[in-house]
Enzyme design. Sequence first.
Site, PDB file in Angstrom:
ATOM      1  N   GLY A 270      16.248  -6.518  23.461  1.00 27.33           N
ATOM      2  CA  GLY A 270      16.198  -6.355  22.011  1.00 27.33           C
ATOM      3  C   GLY A 270      14.802  -6.573  21.460  1.00 27.33           C
ATOM      4  N   HIS A 443      25.844  32.424  20.561  1.00 30.49           N
ATOM      5  CA  HIS A 443      26.507  32.321  21.866  1.00 30.49           C
ATOM      6  C   HIS A 443      25.563  32.821  22.950  1.00 30.49           C
ATOM      7  CE1 HIS A 443      29.679  32.304  24.845  1.00 30.49           C
ATOM      8  NE2 HIS A 443      29.302  33.527  25.208  1.00 30.49           N
TER       9      HIS A 443
HETATM   10  P1  NAD Z   1      19.119  -3.144  22.599  1.00 29.40           P
HETATM   11  O1  NAD Z   1      19.611  -4.020  21.530  1.00 29.40           O
HETATM   12  O2  NAD Z   1      19.350  -1.688  22.518  1.00 29.40           O
HETATM   13  O3  NAD Z   1      19.715  -3.624  23.996  1.00 29.40           O
HETATM   14  C1  NAD Z   1      19.555  -4.920  24.473  1.00 29.40           C
HETATM   15  C2  NAD Z   1      20.619  -5.142  25.517  1.00 29.40           C
HETATM   16  O4  NAD Z   1      20.333  -6.335  26.203  1.00 29.40           O
HETATM   17  C3  NAD Z   1      22.013  -5.297  24.913  1.00 29.40           C
HETATM   18  O5  NAD Z   1      22.898  -4.467  25.623  1.00 29.40           O
HETATM   19  C4  NAD Z   1      22.321  -6.771  25.081  1.00 29.40           C
HETATM   20  O6  NAD Z   1      23.704  -7.031  25.256  1.00 29.40           O
HETATM   21  C5  NAD Z   1      21.533  -7.072  26.342  1.00 29.40           C
HETATM   22  N1  NAD Z   1      21.121  -8.472  26.499  1.00 29.40           N
HETATM   23  C6  NAD Z   1      20.632  -9.299  25.549  1.00 29.40           C
HETATM   24  N2  NAD Z   1      20.317 -10.493  26.107  1.00 29.40           N
HETATM   25  C7  NAD Z   1      20.602 -10.395  27.425  1.00 29.40           C
HETATM   26  C8  NAD Z   1      20.486 -11.280  28.518  1.00 29.40           C
HETATM   27  N3  NAD Z   1      19.997 -12.514  28.372  1.00 29.40           N
HETATM   28  N4  NAD Z   1      20.870 -10.855  29.747  1.00 29.40           N
HETATM   29  C9  NAD Z   1      21.366  -9.594  29.911  1.00 29.40           C
HETATM   30  N5  NAD Z   1      21.496  -8.711  28.899  1.00 29.40           N
HETATM   31  C10 NAD Z   1      21.105  -9.102  27.673  1.00 29.40           C
HETATM   32  O7  NAD Z   1      17.559  -3.494  22.722  1.00 29.40           O
HETATM   33  P2  NAD Z   1      16.404  -2.783  23.545  1.00 29.40           P
HETATM   34  O8  NAD Z   1      16.951  -1.906  24.597  1.00 29.40           O
HETATM   35  O9  NAD Z   1      15.456  -3.869  23.906  1.00 29.40           O
HETATM   36  O10 NAD Z   1      15.730  -1.889  22.432  1.00 29.40           O
HETATM   37  C11 NAD Z   1      15.276  -2.487  21.219  1.00 29.40           C
HETATM   38  C12 NAD Z   1      15.461  -1.558  20.073  1.00 29.40           C
HETATM   39  O11 NAD Z   1      14.457  -0.561  20.095  1.00 29.40           O
HETATM   40  C13 NAD Z   1      16.778  -0.782  20.081  1.00 29.40           C
HETATM   41  O12 NAD Z   1      17.822  -1.522  19.551  1.00 29.40           O
HETATM   42  C14 NAD Z   1      16.430   0.387  19.219  1.00 29.40           C
HETATM   43  O13 NAD Z   1      16.537   0.003  17.881  1.00 29.40           O
HETATM   44  C15 NAD Z   1      14.984   0.638  19.573  1.00 29.40           C
HETATM   45  N6  NAD Z   1      14.886   1.713  20.584  1.00 29.40           N
HETATM   46  C16 NAD Z   1      15.353   2.946  20.261  1.00 29.40           C
HETATM   47  C17 NAD Z   1      15.275   3.962  21.190  1.00 29.40           C
HETATM   48  C18 NAD Z   1      15.790   5.315  20.809  1.00 29.40           C
HETATM   49  O14 NAD Z   1      15.985   5.538  19.619  1.00 29.40           O
HETATM   50  N7  NAD Z   1      16.022   6.201  21.753  1.00 29.40           N
HETATM   51  C19 NAD Z   1      14.754   3.746  22.441  1.00 29.40           C
HETATM   52  C20 NAD Z   1      14.301   2.473  22.744  1.00 29.40           C
HETATM   53  C21 NAD Z   1      14.363   1.462  21.806  1.00 29.40           C
END
Ligand code: NAD
Length: 459
Positions: A270, A443
């Site tokens: 995150g 299509h």
């Molecule tokens: P995320 O919130 O998408 O995912 C974080 C994941 O880590 C979650 O599934 C959570 O349950 C898990 N998690 C948290 N703590 C943990 C732990 N201690 N052990 C194991 N799992 C754990 O966050 P992200 O992937 O870091 O991305 C950050 C943000 O950046 C996203 O929420 C999004 O807003 C943005 N982002 C967007 C895109 C896109 O639009 N395609 C791509 C990358 C990032």
Amino acid sequence: MVMGDLVREVDVVVVGGGPGGYSAAFRCAELGLETVVVDAGKRLGGACLFEGCIPSKALLHVAAVLGEAERAKEFGVDFGPARVSLDPLRKWKSERVIARLARGLVGVARSKGVEVVGGRGVFEDARTVRVEGDEPQALKFRHVIVATGSAPARLRGVEPSERVMDSTAALEVPEVPERLLVVGGGYIGLELGQVYAALGSKVSLVEMTDGLLPGVDRDLVQPLARRCEKLFVNIRLQTKVTGLRETSGGVEVRLGDETLLFDRVLVAVGRRAQTQGLGLETTRVRANERGIIGVDDRCRTDDQRIYAVGDVTGEPMLAHRAMRQGRIAAEAMAGRPVAFDNVAVPAVVFTDPEIAWCGLTEAEAQRTSRPVKVAKFQWAASGRAATLGRSDGLTKILAHPDSGRIVGVGIVGPGAGELIAEAALAIEAALTAEDLAATIHTHPTLSETLMEAAEHLLH
Ligand code: NAD
Ligand code: FAD
């Protein structure tokens, strides 16, 4: 303020030059307001351009090319084993993609008369931002927009290092580690996990909840989860890292009862809003315990002269939302009648297959007891999907049972990220399933799957 500092008065100061900040600044300038952007790196683009959307999508394009080459064997085309050279790959990403876009933003700023000052902006009081760094000065403003974005969250007690990377470090592709552990099965974990798997790493992934991409429709996640099971050597759900130690041979990671050795770890758990040290306590702006600034539908904070846009205002932390907020804040402070009243903020996970959605999800409809009619169109029945060898997709539409108004759409499959634009427009324009079904779609294209799903809703 230090004696001798330059003090200037401007209409608008924008603190942070990411997509939220530069969109706001460009619109302010178009509306005739003298605008200065203060950015820590003296550059426009923010996390999105330099360490987020753009570099990750460049690398995912490389992964897609490698994936397509592998798939081509199905129809008798074999390019032989792929050889990836990291130096040209990094150079292409940095120079041909990022630097080119960065130059474009410099040009736009110049043409609109937006000045960019390098340094950290800190509130001195509710009327003044002090710039700390190479270009020290005090900027007195009529309005200010806080657009300081977000930074990678850390695992408690784990400091980033050469081997323990955050997304910014991983996007530099310092090497292709033999064994990579990805912590977090969200957007970044899946996108960058797939990149490293395509480049040749043996990727393991741990996610603390019971599924990948928590909160996203399970119908959409399932085909992606199946693909990840093939690409990754190991996916552990409901697992947390309980210990991590760097040794001369790599990183020892404690997962449940086991201790496993990896060459590198990518922490993707995150992002956190960047409001620490901003001096907000000298204003009436209030950030919550996670540093997130509360705003109204015009992006105004509790302090009438202070607006905030982008990741610093919380979820969804997406560049296109930041850009929309930026324009709204600019127009609101110029006295225009605007509001962030968008019904749908589309989201895309740029993996293979891509996942995209907007509006209401089925789970949310159930949770909030909103009546919906749901239609699912499996891509197995799509001619275009067959020609691409990708019949594993799904297009799903949620509509109001009485009015037929489209309230939510989810798509999984290649190109989902492009297809979702039609769905977002349909929701914003309050179109019905009948409207979508009666629109002629070319299509054979994947866009027909939206028309087909809409047709199902009519019966
Ligand atoms: P995320 O919130 O998408 O995912 C974080 C994941 O880590 C979650 O599934 C959570 O349950 C898990 N998690 C948290 N703590 C943990 C732990 N201690 N052990 C194991 N799992 C754990 O966050 P992200 O992937 O870091 O991305 C950050 C943000 O950046 C996203 O929420 C999004 O807003 C943005 N982002 C967007 C895109 C896109 O639009 N395609 C791509 C990358 C990032
Ligand atoms: P940012 O882009 O974070 O910009 C903030 C700027 O403010 C930075 O330049 C920073 O240096 C500067 N700053 C911070 N504090 C100060 C200060 N005190 N003084 C001066 N300057 C300061 N989103 C999508 O929509 N699609 C994607 O595909 C996507 N992919 C992503 C991939 C990755 C790996 C990551 C990490 C993020 C991704 N995102 C994606 C999210 C997207 O990058 C953010 O939502 C977006 O950049 C937020 O824009 P922003 O303007 O709020 O802030």
